[in-house]
Design an enzyme around this catalytic site. Structure first.
Site, mmCIF file in Angstrom:
data_model
loop_
_atom_site.group_PDB
_atom_site.id
_atom_site.type_symbol
_atom_site.label_atom_id
_atom_site.label_comp_id
_atom_site.label_asym_id
_atom_site.label_seq_id
_atom_site.Cartn_x
_atom_site.Cartn_y
_atom_site.Cartn_z
ATOM 1 N N GLU A 26 0.732 -1.059 -0.194
ATOM 2 C CA GLU A 26 0.014 -0.073 0.080
ATOM 3 C C GLU A 26 0.898 1.146 -0.101
ATOM 4 O OE1 GLU A 26 -1.567 1.848 3.412
ATOM 5 O OE2 GLU A 26 -0.542 0.091 4.963
ATOM 6 N N LYS A 87 -5.495 10.790 0.557
ATOM 7 C CA LYS A 87 -5.513 9.231 0.808
ATOM 8 C C LYS A 87 -6.785 8.682 0.205
ATOM 9 C CE LYS A 87 -6.808 6.919 5.414
ATOM 10 N NZ LYS A 87 -6.820 7.104 6.906
ATOM 11 N N VAL A 107 -5.049 -0.001 2.944
ATOM 12 C CA VAL A 107 -5.160 -1.438 2.764
ATOM 13 C C VAL A 107 -6.572 -1.717 2.234
ATOM 14 C CG1 VAL A 107 -5.563 -3.414 4.203
ATOM 15 C CG2 VAL A 107 -3.930 -1.783 5.047
ATOM 16 N N ASP A 137 -16.939 4.377 13.709
ATOM 17 C CA ASP A 137 -15.783 4.850 12.779
ATOM 18 C C ASP A 137 -15.062 3.325 12.702
ATOM 19 O OD1 ASP A 137 -13.741 5.518 11.672
ATOM 20 O OD2 ASP A 137 -13.209 7.213 12.946
ATOM 21 N N SER A 139 -13.048 1.420 9.962
ATOM 22 C CA SER A 139 -12.137 1.403 8.759
ATOM 23 C C SER A 139 -12.736 0.410 7.581
ATOM 24 C CB SER A 139 -10.818 1.207 8.950
ATOM 25 O OG SER A 139 -10.021 0.832 7.590
ATOM 26 N N ASP A 141 -11.117 -1.067 5.715
ATOM 27 C CA ASP A 141 -10.265 -2.177 5.579
ATOM 28 C C ASP A 141 -10.931 -3.537 5.914
ATOM 29 O OD1 ASP A 141 -8.508 -0.286 5.129
ATOM 30 O OD2 ASP A 141 -7.434 -0.795 6.787
ATOM 31 N N LYS A 158 -4.264 -1.583 14.102
ATOM 32 C CA LYS A 158 -3.177 -0.631 14.856
ATOM 33 C C LYS A 158 -3.830 -0.526 16.109
ATOM 34 C CE LYS A 158 -3.851 2.670 11.541
ATOM 35 N NZ LYS A 158 -4.392 1.668 10.225
HETATM 36 N N1 PSU Z 1 -0.580 0.597 8.820
HETATM 37 C C1 PSU Z 1 0.408 1.475 9.252
HETATM 38 N N2 PSU Z 1 0.257 2.732 9.010
HETATM 39 C C2 PSU Z 1 -0.792 3.404 8.048
HETATM 40 C C3 PSU Z 1 -1.741 2.505 7.919
HETATM 41 C C4 PSU Z 1 -1.726 1.274 8.252
HETATM 42 O O1 PSU Z 1 1.520 1.066 9.680
HETATM 43 O O2 PSU Z 1 -0.796 4.532 7.693
HETATM 44 C C5 PSU Z 1 -2.922 3.058 7.053
HETATM 45 C C6 PSU Z 1 -3.327 1.871 6.153
HETATM 46 O O3 PSU Z 1 -3.331 2.334 4.761
HETATM 47 C C7 PSU Z 1 -4.824 1.552 6.596
HETATM 48 C C8 PSU Z 1 -5.131 3.041 7.010
HETATM 49 O O4 PSU Z 1 -5.622 1.075 5.534
HETATM 50 O O5 PSU Z 1 -4.054 3.423 7.667
HETATM 51 C C9 PSU Z 1 -6.521 3.016 7.836
HETATM 52 O O6 PSU Z 1 -7.064 4.031 7.829
HETATM 53 P P1 PSU Z 1 -8.459 4.483 8.345
HETATM 54 O O7 PSU Z 1 -8.546 4.108 9.708
HETATM 55 O O8 PSU Z 1 -8.842 5.734 7.977
HETATM 56 O O9 PSU Z 1 -9.524 3.405 7.484
HETATM 57 MN MN MN Z 2 -12.303 5.930 9.894
#
Ligand code: PSU
Ligand code: MN
Length: 307
Positions: A26, A87, A107, A137, A139, A141, A158
């Site tokens: 990614e 993003k 992801v 909220d 993701s 993913d 995370k």
């Molecule tokens: N893992 C990391 N650093 C990141 C991310 C994942 O070590 O920056 C990113 C990935 O691209 C993941 C995104 O898909 O954060 C999730 O963001 P959100 O919670 O807004 O979906």
């Molecule tokens: Mn989100």
């Protein structure tokens, strides 16, 4: 669809033609998840690690109205330094393609693109999931893992997230969670969250066999979770302080939507004096290495589900 909206880098084109193992990577982690200039260095290192294990890296991003699968070096550099990078999660794909913007893929968007490109393995750091105190909220993913036949190698979700809720979500949607040499789910920066995985696995051959049967049975995403290398890992409790402070600050500043994740990661990096960045780098490299080995074991397996 593939011809119209996708473009393959020459190395990926060649790998596809010869059925060589490919690992999709990614770009959000490069553009938004890591500080400059280390981000570009890590982007190179990730590709190098994949090659060293005998697979071909396909770093994915949006450029000039196309989903580029296998960015060339000069292209990849833009994702690490250009101020205009946006993003891109799945809902952003049509807008960013229409406007021909530079889009770093999450992801979710990477998994979606990999599935369409016939690449069954994606490597990342930590996937997104259910946010703490904000059960709505979630993701993208997660739902993408529920709909695409792709194996994702990560260090769990995370640590800024509600890991228990994320774990439940994965179960609800039938996504097997495997632990590489471990019975518990890693917590990104830390070796263990204390939550169980579905099964411990110790060989890439077994992972490939499980994935093959999962897909043959009509299953979709599958997660292989790898603990961060022990020499870099930070004890779970030790990071909680930094994570809580970062969450409070996000709340105070009214950080919302797509900005939440990068904001928290940057704050934690500051609070830990870069320690979190070192773990992040170590685990990204380790995950890419194992993903390459899995991709090799999966050569010849059709994620389309034909046994
Ligand atoms: N893992 C990391 N650093 C990141 C991310 C994942 O070590 O920056 C990113 C990935 O691209 C993941 C995104 O898909 O954060 C999730 O963001 P959100 O919670 O807004 O979906
Ligand atoms: Mn989100």
């Amino acid at each position: 669809m593939i011809d119209r909206y996708f473009r393959f880098g020459p190395h990926v084109e060649e790998a596809r033609a010869h059925h060589r193992p490919i690992v999709a990577l990614e770009t959000v982690v490069i553009a938004f998840g890591l500080p400059r200039p280390l981000n570009l260095q890590i982007a190179w290192e990730l590709e190098e690690v994949v090659r060293a294990e005998g697979a071909v890296p396909a770093t994915i991003g949006l450029l000039d109205g196309r989903v580029v699968v296998g960015l060339r070096p000069a292209e990849l550099e833009r994702f690490a330094g250009d101020e205009r990078v946006v993003k891109v999660s799945r809902r952003d794909l049509p807008v960013v393609l229409t406007r021909r913007e530079i889009g770093a893929t999450t992801v979710a968007a990477t998994v979606w693109a990999a599935a369409r490109a016939g690449i069954p393995v994606v490597a990342t750091g930590g996937i997104g999931g259910v946010h703490r105190g904000a059960p709505f909220d979630v993701s993208n993913d997660l739902p993408t893992l529920a709909t695409e036949r792709v194996l994702v190698v990560c260090s769990g979700a995370k640590a800024i997230l509600d890991l228990r809720a994320t774990r439940e979500w994965l179960e609800t949607y039938g996504i097997p969670v495997l632990g590489w040499g471990t019975h518990t789910l890693p917590a990104f920066y830390s070796v263990s969250s204390g939550l169980p995985v579905d099964a411990r696995v110790d060989s890439v051959e077994e992972i490939a066999a499980i994935a093959q049967i999962h897909w043959a049975l009509g299953g979709k995403g599958i997660l292989v979770t790898v603990p961060p290398p022990a020499s870099f890992a930070v004890p779970f409790e030790q990071l909680e302080g930094a994570i809580r402070e970062a969450l409070q600050e996000a709340e105070r500043q009214g950080v919302k939507g797509w900005e939440v994740t990068p904001f928290l990661l940057a704050r934690i990096a500051e609070r830990t004096g870069g320690e979190s960045v070192q773990v992040n780098r170590a685990l990204l490299l380790e995950n890419a290495r194992i993903a390459a080995r899995i991709a090799r074991a999966l050569v010849g397996v059709d994620p389309g589900g034909t046994p």
